[in-house]
Scaffold this motif. Structure first.
Motif, PDB file in Angstrom:
ATOM      1  N   UNK A  44      36.131  37.534  40.148  1.00 16.30           N
ATOM      2  CA  UNK A  44      36.031  36.085  40.310  1.00 16.30           C
ATOM      3  C   UNK A  44      34.874  35.536  39.491  1.00 16.30           C
ATOM      4  N   UNK A  45      33.900  36.371  39.184  1.00 18.81           N
ATOM      5  CA  UNK A  45      32.710  35.934  38.464  1.00 18.81           C
ATOM      6  C   UNK A  45      32.744  36.219  36.966  1.00 18.81           C
ATOM      7  N   UNK A  70      41.927  44.374  33.562  1.00 19.67           N
ATOM      8  CA  UNK A  70      43.288  43.909  33.866  1.00 19.67           C
ATOM      9  C   UNK A  70      43.782  44.477  35.191  1.00 19.67           C
ATOM     10  N   UNK A  71      43.526  45.754  35.427  1.00 19.09           N
ATOM     11  CA  UNK A  71      43.967  46.403  36.662  1.00 19.09           C
ATOM     12  C   UNK A  71      43.232  45.814  37.875  1.00 19.09           C
ATOM     13  N   UNK A  72      41.906  45.679  37.785  1.00 10.84           N
ATOM     14  CA  UNK A  72      41.124  45.123  38.893  1.00 10.84           C
ATOM     15  C   UNK A  72      41.467  43.659  39.138  1.00 10.84           C
ATOM     16  N   UNK A  79      45.252  40.585  46.395  1.00 10.82           N
ATOM     17  CA  UNK A  79      44.632  40.430  47.715  1.00 10.82           C
ATOM     18  C   UNK A  79      44.503  38.964  48.100  1.00 10.82           C
ATOM     19  N   UNK A  80      44.123  38.133  47.145  1.00  6.28           N
ATOM     20  CA  UNK A  80      43.994  36.700  47.433  1.00  6.28           C
ATOM     21  C   UNK A  80      45.362  36.122  47.803  1.00  6.28           C
ATOM     22  N   UNK A  97      45.112  34.664  36.508  1.00  3.17           N
ATOM     23  CA  UNK A  97      43.990  35.550  36.836  1.00  3.17           C
ATOM     24  C   UNK A  97      43.406  35.208  38.202  1.00  3.17           C
ATOM     25  N   UNK A  98      42.686  36.168  38.759  1.00  5.57           N
ATOM     26  CA  UNK A  98      42.045  35.969  40.062  1.00  5.57           C
ATOM     27  C   UNK A  98      40.998  34.861  39.976  1.00  5.57           C
ATOM     28  N   UNK A  99      40.242  34.838  38.898  1.00  6.69           N
ATOM     29  CA  UNK A  99      39.200  33.817  38.708  1.00  6.69           C
ATOM     30  C   UNK A  99      39.819  32.421  38.675  1.00  6.69           C
ATOM     31  N   UNK A 100      40.878  32.266  37.935  1.00  8.73           N
ATOM     32  CA  UNK A 100      41.581  30.992  37.839  1.00  8.73           C
ATOM     33  C   UNK A 100      42.148  30.584  39.205  1.00  8.73           C
ATOM     34  N   UNK A 101      42.717  31.530  39.923  1.00  9.38           N
ATOM     35  CA  UNK A 101      43.275  31.272  41.246  1.00  9.38           C
ATOM     36  C   UNK A 101      42.180  30.824  42.208  1.00  9.38           C
ATOM     37  N   UNK A 102      41.072  31.550  42.235  1.00  5.63           N
ATOM     38  CA  UNK A 102      39.943  31.222  43.112  1.00  5.63           C
ATOM     39  C   UNK A 102      39.417  29.819  42.807  1.00  5.63           C
TER      40      UNK A 102
END
Length: 172
Positions: A44-45, A70-72, A79-80, A97-102
């Motif tokens: 996320x960071x 990419x895997x992480x 999980x999100x 991406x997780x960052x974009x989603x968060x």
């Protein structure tokens, strides 16, 4: 052996409440804990490591770093998304991406959370205790409202809280 440990750890979180659009701050804190536990919160960071730009001399280490990222990222994003209600999952599953989603979730629900804070403040100050209902039950309701204050990182001076509760007591 490490894989089994991570799997066992992440399976303990199946009982987390699914985010349905309400109380984002609480859900976000729980999700933060889960992502730290499975060691993917850094997604996320941190942005994705840059591509080499067609450079054939890219080191194997850089390639591995990007593949690991990419895997992480997929694990973190999964999980999100898994922590959301079906309706929200359907709305957000296409985010890359997780960052974009968060960031999208924060942008959307932090504004709603500010409204929630105003509601909590208003609810506390307008609350009146009534005769015919247990004072302890009513006190517990006030305590629940005050607990919501701390969840939203709001603070009230203890003197104001005590004075307000005394003022809320029924005339009898």
């Amino acid at each position: 052996m490490v894989f089994v440990t991570l799997k066992d750890t992440s399976s303990d979180f199946h009982c987390l409440e699914h985010f349905d659009g309400g109380d984002f701050v609480r859900w976000q804190r729980k999700m933060h804990f889960l992502l730290v536990t499975v060691k993917v919160y850094y997604m996320i960071m941190n942005p994705r490591p840059p591509e080499s730009g067609g450079n054939e001399e890219e080191s194997v280490a850089k390639t591995r770093e990007r593949l690991r990222w990419d895997q992480d990222d997929e694990i973190c994003r999964g999980h999100i998304l898994n922590g959301m209600s079906n309706t929200l999952f359907d709305a957000y599953h296409t985010v890359k991406t997780a960052k974009e989603l968060w960031n999208q979730l924060e942008h959307c629900y932090i504004t709603e959370d500010a409204t929630s804070k105003r509601f909590i403040v208003s609810k506390f100050f307008s609350y009146k205790m009534v005769d015919g209902w247990s004072v302890m039950e009513q006190f517990n309701e006030i305590k629940t409202i005050l607990d919501r204050y701390s969840q939203h990182k709001l603070t009230l001076d203890e003197f104001i809280v005590v004075t307000s509760i005394i003022d809320k007591l029924p005339p009898s």
